[in-house]
Scaffold this active site. Structure first.
Site, PDB file in Angstrom:
ATOM      1  N   ALA A 259       3.522   8.486  -3.669  1.00  0.00           N
ATOM      2  CA  ALA A 259       3.842   7.105  -4.049  1.00  0.00           C
ATOM      3  C   ALA A 259       2.938   6.095  -3.321  1.00  0.00           C
ATOM      4  O   ALA A 259       2.586   6.319  -2.162  1.00  0.00           O
ATOM      5  CB  ALA A 259       5.305   6.820  -3.722  1.00  0.00           C
ATOM      6  N   CYS A 379      -5.657   5.836   5.482  1.00  0.00           N
ATOM      7  CA  CYS A 379      -6.267   4.505   5.359  1.00  0.00           C
ATOM      8  C   CYS A 379      -6.268   3.820   6.727  1.00  0.00           C
ATOM      9  O   CYS A 379      -5.820   2.685   6.862  1.00  0.00           O
ATOM     10  CB  CYS A 379      -5.543   3.664   4.315  1.00  0.00           C
ATOM     11  SG  CYS A 379      -3.778   3.437   4.615  1.00  0.00           S
TER      12      CYS A 379
END
Length: 426
Positions: A259, A379
């Site tokens: 998700a 990230c």
């Protein structure tokens, strides 16, 4: 009363009071209030959020008793006023002061005189740099100048050196280009580029991926091309991660932490909607976003499921040709998009997250067939979560070999700060 500044105030106050994400709250408030200049609202919100520590340092020198006793409502207004005076050349000084005071009459009654005095006090001292001494404490200086929590500054100096750290701090405060991923099931990059140019958008080709375009212009998500599923907004680094995994048509793929589904959907497009992808996450409501986007993009091979990546699922053992683990991380690579990340305190520099990331990777290792591939990405720009996790995984899994690892950097690669490593099961 100025609807643009009211909208910006609502977003900034919710960030301050409830820890809201700026991008999500911005979209919500712009949709609710319909300001006549969304660009001004975004600049004000992101500007205040990106420079909050610096603005607060300025305010602490303008207010005799400091900020400790200033409530959230007047503090938010003061930050908005100082940002306009310090950074927004397009806003005249009288407008910045008067509009902020007008807002205070409604939102911080009884404090409008105080706010007026502080802002006019700044104007008298506006030529000062308002920075601490670098020679005395370089960490504090960099923290204030670029508005990052001191633990991040210390971490990056330790890992990369002071010069590289400062370049990373500056790059994280730049506005990123808007990057889109072309849905090659419906069009190619050249044809989509021409269509968007005809719609009035400025277009550049991506640097690292043949499926990426950089787009400038308003109303991109209201275009016919978007409605028809010809593209998705996604940073080029995430697209590169999928291309590095290189899923093939007909294969079986697992996305461990899927998700909201950007990489899952990119893999399905890469596979020409042929094969099977199992997308798992711990948040069921986020998994619903994948199903909605699948319909828009014309994808039918994704099966979603609620599952904790730290818990091994024996039914998946040796099931997948390729597995993607985009692990939960500190997010230090995406502060350009979520500047509030810069202020969240973390006592362990990400070590706890590294333990979780490694736990998920260890489980993922059991899902890959012999000869298959495992890709790990984050990230963030933090060697504890990136290189350390990769090295620990390899040292405890002799059945895998590391084929490549890469740290992408904002300001150098024109992407988010993003880490990718790919392993092959022998």
């Amino acid at each position: 009363m100025d609807i643009n500044r009211i909208t910006a105030y609502n977003v900034l106050f919710d960030i301050e009071k409830n820890g809201a994400y700026s991008n999500i709250e911005l979209n919500k408030q712009i949709s609710l209030l319909s300001p006549d200049s969304p660009a001004f609202v975004r600049e004000l919100v992101y500007g205040v959020t990106e420079n909050r520590l610096y603005i607060d340092y300025i305010l602490s020198q303008l207010i005799a008793k400091g900020l400790r006793g200033v409530k959230k409502q007047p503090l938010t207004l003061l930050r908005m006023g100082i940002y306009q005076l310090r950074f927004m050349d397009s806003v005249p000084e009288y407008a910045a002061v008067n509009e902020t005071v007008n807002l205070a009459r409604k939102l911080a009654r009884g404090r409008e005189g105080f706010i007026n005095g502080v802002l006019r006090g700044y104007i008298k001292r506006k030529n000062e740099d308002f920075l601490p001494d670098r020679e005395t404490d370089s960490v504090h200086y960099l923290s204030v100048k670029y508005s990052y929590a001191e633990w991040i500054v210390k971490l990056w100096i330790e890992q990369y050196g002071e010069e590289a750290c400062e370049a990373m701090l500056a790059a994280g405060n730049q506005t990123p280009k808007l990057s889109i991923r072309v849905n090659t099931m419906k069009c190619d990059r050249e044809s989509l580029s021409e269509k968007l140019k005809a719609d009035g958008f400025d277009i550049e080709k991506g640097n690292l991926s043949e499926r990426v375009l950089f787009v400038r212009g308003m109303g991109l998500l209201e275009t016919e091309e978007y409605e028809k599923g010809m593209f998705t907004v996604q940073d080029e680094s995430s697209v590169l991660a999928v291309e590095t995994l290189n899923p093939q048509a007909g294969e079986r793929i697992i996305d461990m932490c899927a998700a909201p589904g950007g990489k899952t959907l990119a893999m399905a497009e890469w596979m020409k909607n042929s094969g099977k992808i199992r997308a798992y996450d711990i948040y069921e409501h986020k998994l619903k976003l994948i199903a909605k986007e699948s319909e828009r993009l014309g994808i039918s091979i994704i099966e979603t499921g609620e599952q904790d990546g730290t818990v091994f699922c024996s039914a998946l053992e040796n099931w997948a040709d390729r597995v993607l683990v985009d692990g939960p991380c500190t997010g230090l690579g995406v502060v350009r998009r979520k500047p509030e990340i810069k202020y969240r305190e973390l006592d362990d520099n990400g070590r706890g997250l590294a333990v979780k990331q490694l736990e998920i990777l260890n489980n993922a290792a059991g899902y890959v067939k012999k000869g298959g591939y495992l890709l790990y990405s984050t990230c963030t720009i933090n060697k504890l979560e990136n290189d350390f996790v990769t090295n620990e995984f390899i040292s405890s899994h002799p059945e895998y070999e590391l084929e490549l690892s890469r740290q992408l950097m904002p300001g150098i690669d024109e992407t988010d700060g993003f880490y990718i490593s790919r392993f092959k099961k022998k």
